[in-house]
Write an enzyme that holds these catalytic residues in place. Structure first.
Site, short mmCIF file in Angstrom:
data_model
loop_
_atom_site.label_atom_id
_atom_site.label_comp_id
_atom_site.label_asym_id
_atom_site.label_seq_id
_atom_site.Cartn_x
_atom_site.Cartn_y
_atom_site.Cartn_z
N HIS A 184 0.86 -1.17 0.00
CA HIS A 184 0.00 0.00 0.00
C HIS A 184 0.90 1.23 0.00
O HIS A 184 2.10 1.14 0.30
CB HIS A 184 -0.88 0.03 1.25
CG HIS A 184 -1.94 -1.04 1.27
ND1 HIS A 184 -2.95 -1.12 0.33
CD2 HIS A 184 -2.15 -2.07 2.14
CE1 HIS A 184 -3.74 -2.15 0.61
NE2 HIS A 184 -3.27 -2.75 1.70
N CYS A 232 -0.48 2.67 -4.33
CA CYS A 232 -1.23 3.90 -4.59
C CYS A 232 -0.34 5.11 -4.32
O CYS A 232 0.61 5.06 -3.55
CB CYS A 232 -2.45 3.98 -3.69
SG CYS A 232 -3.78 2.85 -4.14
#
Length: 357
Positions: A184, A232
């Protein structure tokens, strides 16, 4: 014996075509993709047509000629033209505009692969990331890289992994490195395995460059350093049927602080890097729970053994095109080529040491 230059290879093949097949070849060339105009090949001899093809298609000229020959059913000529990986490597090994790769360099290739799948906060577990890890490890190995693999690292663990990698004994002999991180993230940060809103366990992306640049790792000076980040870079929405590699809650992160490195006297401090990031700034990157991330799926599609005549920028550009076509008209993902400081072409030569190539 020195390898023939591409122009000479083309000339020899075209000279041996019958008059009828040469006309068919030129007609196919004009109708192929509008790069070559009719007046550039009409009533021209094989020498002039070969020169036009090299001018218009550069490194792809021989591949284009092979395809055209097969289209007009000149199979033997196409077979004679087809270059092996080793032929192509030989044609590039002394080219000053191409990064040097020797067979010894190739044997000493090494890559760093970090995949965070499980998190302290189970809601952040990255389902499908196992497929990404498997696919990237196989791909890197097929390109000749020994893979140094880590899983489920904290931010400090990622930092330590890079510091250890910068001291790897093969770096002195390798021609290049790949570093791949999948986790992430948000703009400028990769999440460690202990990340929570009240515990921002993070690794700053800029540390990759500080660790492997001319000051941080002199063994890699003048060698391509390829960075791939599947994470991301923000919270702007993408396709709702996919899961994403960002925060589950919270506000968008601010941009990372500016960092001004000290310059090295002998080589620019940040030279010979290229990075492919999964998305543009402030946007999400997507992952399918069965097949893995959209970025990695398409990297595997593009980086095939047949792609050996494509350099790294061409390969990354093709990945961008494929990923940009995923999703729907409202919600898209667009990978970004970032911090590109390569000053030559970098070819991977997959299968170079395989005797069958």
């Amino acid at each position: 014996m020195a390898p023939k230059k591409p122009t000479k290879v083309l000339e020899d093949i075209l000279e041996n075509l019958s008059e009828r097949n040469f006309k068919k070849f030129c007609s196919g060339l004009v109708g192929r993709d509008k790069r070559v105009k009719k007046n550039q090949v009409e009533n021209k001899d094989f020498l002039e047509v070969a020169e036009v093809m090299i001018e218009k298609y550069a490194d792809e000229a021989l591949k284009v000629a092979e395809e055209l020959l097969r289209d007009i059913d000149c199979q033997q000529a196409a077979n004679d033209l087809e270059m092996t990986v080793k032929d192509f490597w030989m044609s590039k090994k002394d080219d000053p505009e191409v990064y040097c790769v020797t067979e010894d360099n190739y044997r000493n290739r090494v890559a760093l692969l970090i995949t965070n799948i499980k998190f302290s906060d189970e809601k952040l577990d990255r389902h499908g990331a196992e497929k990404d890890e498997e696919n990237m490890e196989k791909l890197l190995q097929s390109l000749g890289y020994e893979v140094v693999k880590w899983q489920n690292l904290t931010g400090k663990g990622i930092d330590d992994a890079f510091k250890g990698f910068a001291k790897h004994p093969k770096l002195k002999q390798t021609d290049s490195v790949f570093v791949v991180i999948m986790s992430h993230g948000k703009l400028g940060k990769i999440f460690g395995a202990d990340w929570r809103e009240d515990n921002p366990d993070e690794f700053a992306v800029d540390k990759i460059y500080r660790c492997l640049n001319s000051n941080g790792c002199q063994a890699l000076i003048n060698k391509p350093k390829v960075v791939i980040l599947q994470a991301c870079r923000g919270v702007r929405s993408g396709a709702t049927t996919w899961v994403h590699d960002g925060e589950s809650t919270g506000r968008p992160a601010p941009p990372p602080e500016d960092h001004v490195p000290e310059l090295d006297k002998s080589a620019h401090v940040e030279k010979d890097f290229i990075a492919l990031l999964a998305s543009t700034p402030d946007n999400k990157a997507y992952r399918e729970t069965q097949n893995g991330s959209i970025l990695i799926q398409n990297i595997v599609k593009v980086f095939t053994p047949e792609s050996y005549q494509k350099h790294i920028i061409d390969l990354f550009t093709k990945v961008q095109d494929l990923v940009s076509k995923c999703g729907d008209d409202q919600q898209k993902q667009m990978p970004a080529i970032d911090r590109m400081t390569l000053n030559k072409k970098f070819y991977l030569y997959p299968g170079l040491l395989d005797s069958s190539h």
